[in-house]
Scaffold this motif. Structure first.
Motif, PDB file in Angstrom:
ATOM      1  N   LEU A  14      -4.685  -3.500  -5.199  1.00 52.23           N
ATOM      2  CA  LEU A  14      -3.549  -2.986  -4.425  1.00 52.23           C
ATOM      3  C   LEU A  14      -3.892  -1.640  -3.788  1.00 52.23           C
ATOM      4  O   LEU A  14      -3.540  -1.380  -2.634  1.00 52.23           O
ATOM      5  N   ALA A  15      -4.596  -0.783  -4.519  1.00 54.80           N
ATOM      6  CA  ALA A  15      -5.012   0.508  -3.963  1.00 54.80           C
ATOM      7  C   ALA A  15      -5.948   0.307  -2.776  1.00 54.80           C
ATOM      8  O   ALA A  15      -5.871   1.024  -1.774  1.00 54.80           O
ATOM      9  N   GLU A  16      -6.811  -0.690  -2.865  1.00 56.04           N
ATOM     10  CA  GLU A  16      -7.716  -0.987  -1.745  1.00 56.04           C
ATOM     11  C   GLU A  16      -6.935  -1.467  -0.531  1.00 56.04           C
ATOM     12  O   GLU A  16      -7.237  -1.092   0.603  1.00 56.04           O
ATOM     13  N   ILE A  17      -5.898  -2.267  -0.750  1.00 57.50           N
ATOM     14  CA  ILE A  17      -5.048  -2.722   0.353  1.00 57.50           C
ATOM     15  C   ILE A  17      -4.382  -1.519   1.018  1.00 57.50           C
ATOM     16  O   ILE A  17      -4.311  -1.430   2.244  1.00 57.50           O
ATOM     17  N   LEU A  18      -3.894  -0.569   0.208  1.00 57.68           N
ATOM     18  CA  LEU A  18      -3.278   0.641   0.771  1.00 57.68           C
ATOM     19  C   LEU A  18      -4.274   1.378   1.657  1.00 57.68           C
ATOM     20  O   LEU A  18      -3.953   1.788   2.771  1.00 57.68           O
ATOM     21  N   THR A  19      -5.487   1.528   1.175  1.00 63.53           N
ATOM     22  CA  THR A  19      -6.515   2.241   1.932  1.00 63.53           C
ATOM     23  C   THR A  19      -6.867   1.491   3.212  1.00 63.53           C
ATOM     24  O   THR A  19      -6.960   2.076   4.287  1.00 63.53           O
ATOM     25  N   ASP A  20      -7.065   0.181   3.106  1.00 60.80           N
ATOM     26  CA  ASP A  20      -7.463  -0.624   4.274  1.00 60.80           C
ATOM     27  C   ASP A  20      -6.396  -0.664   5.355  1.00 60.80           C
ATOM     28  O   ASP A  20      -6.704  -0.679   6.543  1.00 60.80           O
ATOM     29  N   THR A  21      -5.123  -0.696   4.962  1.00 58.88           N
ATOM     30  CA  THR A  21      -4.044  -0.847   5.940  1.00 58.88           C
ATOM     31  C   THR A  21      -3.413   0.468   6.360  1.00 58.88           C
ATOM     32  O   THR A  21      -2.662   0.504   7.323  1.00 58.88           O
ATOM     33  N   GLY A  22      -3.682   1.539   5.619  1.00 58.85           N
ATOM     34  CA  GLY A  22      -3.067   2.815   5.946  1.00 58.85           C
ATOM     35  C   GLY A  22      -1.641   2.932   5.433  1.00 58.85           C
ATOM     36  O   GLY A  22      -0.930   3.873   5.757  1.00 58.85           O
ATOM     37  N   LEU A  23      -1.199   1.988   4.608  1.00 64.55           N
ATOM     38  CA  LEU A  23       0.154   2.038   4.052  1.00 64.55           C
ATOM     39  C   LEU A  23       0.213   3.077   2.938  1.00 64.55           C
ATOM     40  O   LEU A  23      -0.815   3.495   2.404  1.00 64.55           O
ATOM     41  N   THR A  24       1.424   3.490   2.570  1.00 65.95           N
ATOM     42  CA  THR A  24       1.572   4.495   1.525  1.00 65.95           C
ATOM     43  C   THR A  24       2.109   3.915   0.219  1.00 65.95           C
ATOM     44  O   THR A  24       2.052   4.574  -0.808  1.00 65.95           O
ATOM     45  N   LEU A 136      10.300  -3.680  21.708  1.00 63.82           N
ATOM     46  CA  LEU A 136       9.519  -4.034  20.530  1.00 63.82           C
ATOM     47  C   LEU A 136       8.723  -2.793  20.160  1.00 63.82           C
ATOM     48  O   LEU A 136       8.002  -2.246  20.995  1.00 63.82           O
ATOM     49  N   LEU A 137       8.873  -2.328  18.946  1.00 64.91           N
ATOM     50  CA  LEU A 137       8.285  -1.057  18.532  1.00 64.91           C
ATOM     51  C   LEU A 137       6.972  -1.225  17.761  1.00 64.91           C
ATOM     52  O   LEU A 137       6.400  -0.231  17.320  1.00 64.91           O
ATOM     53  N   VAL A 138       6.523  -2.463  17.591  1.00 60.64           N
ATOM     54  CA  VAL A 138       5.254  -2.723  16.912  1.00 60.64           C
ATOM     55  C   VAL A 138       4.434  -3.693  17.754  1.00 60.64           C
ATOM     56  O   VAL A 138       4.972  -4.394  18.613  1.00 60.64           O
ATOM     57  N   THR A 139       3.151  -3.718  17.490  1.00 61.40           N
ATOM     58  CA  THR A 139       2.265  -4.707  18.103  1.00 61.40           C
ATOM     59  C   THR A 139       1.638  -5.524  16.984  1.00 61.40           C
ATOM     60  O   THR A 139       1.641  -5.116  15.822  1.00 61.40           O
ATOM     61  N   SER A 140       1.094  -6.678  17.319  1.00 57.48           N
ATOM     62  CA  SER A 140       0.480  -7.526  16.305  1.00 57.48           C
ATOM     63  C   SER A 140      -0.639  -6.787  15.594  1.00 57.48           C
ATOM     64  O   SER A 140      -1.466  -6.136  16.218  1.00 57.48           O
ATOM     65  N   GLY A 141      -0.612  -6.880  14.272  1.00 59.43           N
ATOM     66  CA  GLY A 141      -1.633  -6.243  13.457  1.00 59.43           C
ATOM     67  C   GLY A 141      -1.263  -4.849  12.983  1.00 59.43           C
ATOM     68  O   GLY A 141      -1.989  -4.249  12.198  1.00 59.43           O
ATOM     69  N   ASP A 142      -0.115  -4.317  13.433  1.00 65.65           N
ATOM     70  CA  ASP A 142       0.311  -2.987  13.003  1.00 65.65           C
ATOM     71  C   ASP A 142       0.778  -3.020  11.543  1.00 65.65           C
ATOM     72  O   ASP A 142       1.580  -3.882  11.170  1.00 65.65           O
ATOM     73  N   PRO A 143       0.325  -2.075  10.720  1.00 72.39           N
ATOM     74  CA  PRO A 143       0.915  -1.955   9.390  1.00 72.39           C
ATOM     75  C   PRO A 143       2.317  -1.367   9.531  1.00 72.39           C
ATOM     76  O   PRO A 143       2.555  -0.508  10.380  1.00 72.39           O
ATOM     77  N   VAL A 144       3.250  -1.858   8.735  1.00 68.35           N
ATOM     78  CA  VAL A 144       4.627  -1.358   8.788  1.00 68.35           C
ATOM     79  C   VAL A 144       5.078  -0.943   7.396  1.00 68.35           C
ATOM     80  O   VAL A 144       4.630  -1.486   6.396  1.00 68.35           O
ATOM     81  N   GLU A 145       5.970   0.024   7.363  1.00 69.63           N
ATOM     82  CA  GLU A 145       6.543   0.549   6.127  1.00 69.63           C
ATOM     83  C   GLU A 145       7.966   0.018   5.958  1.00 69.63           C
ATOM     84  O   GLU A 145       8.605  -0.393   6.921  1.00 69.63           O
TER      85      GLU A 145
END
Length: 154
Positions: A14-24, A136-145
């Motif tokens: 899960l920590a690796e996913i956070l790092t790869d996607t830029g999510l918090t 539309l405020l996102v594009t395909s592939g954007d990480p979202v919170e």
């Protein structure tokens, strides 16, 4: 705490996913267990308190302040469709298909606007009301919170 079972491999993944996607933050629940992994907010979130906290840091944060302020303001917009989860947004069902919706398109309540992938599961994000897709405020592939505005329907 001796009864607490911790799956270190799951936490690392899960920590690796956070790092790869830029999510918090990311959370996974299964049966009676739940794992939540969070990291310090990115600099985009760190600039918002600096702009609000004191007049002195405001000039330093001023160039970055309009970027985080716009999504925060839009999340309160009456036509905002906010993300119900953390994940990756996709505007099409697959790479070779047209988008679910486009700006200016009239949609009906319950119509699929986009997908959010979370833990290899694609979740349909549906229009909460009928109207016209203003933005539309996102594009395909954007990480979202969680709570991030995805679209505006008026």
């Amino acid at each position: 705490m001796s009864g607490l079972l911790v799956d270190a491999d799951a936490i690392r993944a899960l920590a690796e996913i956070l790092t790869d996607t830029g999510l918090t933050e990311i959370e996974v629940s299964e049966k009676d267990s739940r794992i939540r992994v969070a990291r310090a907010p990115a600099t985009v979130q760190a600039t918002a308190p600096a702009a609000v906290a004191a007049p002195a840091p405001a000039p330093v944060a001023a160039p970055a302040a309009p970027v985080p302020a716009a999504p925060a303001d839009l999340s309160r917009h009456p036509g905002a469709v906010n993300s119900p989860m953390v994940g990756v947004a996709y505007l099409t069902p697959d790479p070779s298909s047209p988008p679910f919706v486009s700006e200016g398109q009239i949609v009906s309540a319950g119509q699929t606007l986009l997908l959010i992938e979370a833990m290899k599961t694609f979740n349909q994000i549906k229009a909460p009301k009928a109207g016209t897709v203003k933005t539309l405020l996102v594009t395909s592939g954007d990480p979202v919170e969680f709570g991030q505005p995805l679209a505006i329907i008026e």
